[in-house]
Design an enzyme around this catalytic site. Structure first.
Site, short mmCIF file in Angstrom:
data_model
loop_
_atom_site.label_atom_id
_atom_site.label_comp_id
_atom_site.label_asym_id
_atom_site.label_seq_id
_atom_site.Cartn_x
_atom_site.Cartn_y
_atom_site.Cartn_z
CG ASP A 39 39.13 37.81 36.82
OD1 ASP A 39 39.78 38.98 36.88
OD2 ASP A 39 38.76 37.30 37.91
CG ASP A 83 43.10 40.86 38.96
OD1 ASP A 83 42.76 41.77 39.77
OD2 ASP A 83 42.56 39.90 38.76
#
Length: 171
Positions: free
Chosen positions: A131, A149
């Site tokens: 991330d 995402d």
């Protein structure tokens, strides 16, 4: 030779024609993640402040969205991989059945597939998802996330939007 003649119209006329978008999302996601892993230091202390509400950073997510189940012993890696592969298979099936003119749903499915495969790649290769996007307001930070995402969430939103549009047309 007859199977080629049957396959070609299927690709031209079905939603499978939109799978190129899944490939672009996957390639962009993996490229950004590899860049982040190579060029950025790990953790919050190494974040790059971009805007008063946004940072780039490099963190690992061992769970799913919003670090769900990230504190578990490792079984979640395979659980989320299995779910993602199953959902992608179902979406490809739906795309195959959908006409290519059903743009909104096919785009939504392609976004979800591209994002899901990007995160599956991370889980299988690294054992975690990379991330790098950090949005915040004051001291509250939204959980860090990535392009995959975002593509999944946008795809899900488009499916909901299409459902709401279809519901209004039926009334």
């Amino acid at each position: 030779m007859t199977s080629d003649k049957k396959t070609l119209p299927l690709l031209k006329e079905s939603g499978l024609r939109w799978l190129w978008l899944a490939g672009i999302i996957f390639m962009a996601d993996i490229s950004i993640k590899l860049f982040v892993m190579k060029e950025m230091g790990y953790g919050w202390a190494n974040r790059i402040e971009v805007l008063p509400f946004f940072n780039f950073l490099y963190v690992h997510n061992y769970g799913a969205a919003f670090s769900f189940l990230s504190d578990q012993a490792g079984w979640q890696r395979w659980f989320f991989t299995g779910i993602a592969i199953s959902v992608c298979g179902l979406l490809v099936y739906w795309m195959r059945k959908a006409p290519q003119k059903d743009k909104l749903n096919n785009i939504a499915y392609a976004l979800i597939i591209g994002g899901a495969i990007g995160n599956v790649f991370d889980r299988l290769v690294h054992g975690f998802v990379v991330d790098y996007l950090d949005f915040y307001w004051g001291n509250y930070h939204w959980p860090a996330f990535n392009l995959a995402d975002a593509a999944i969430c946008i795809g899900a939103g488009l499916i909901i939007l299409d459902g709401l549009r279809s519901g209004k047309k039926e009334q």
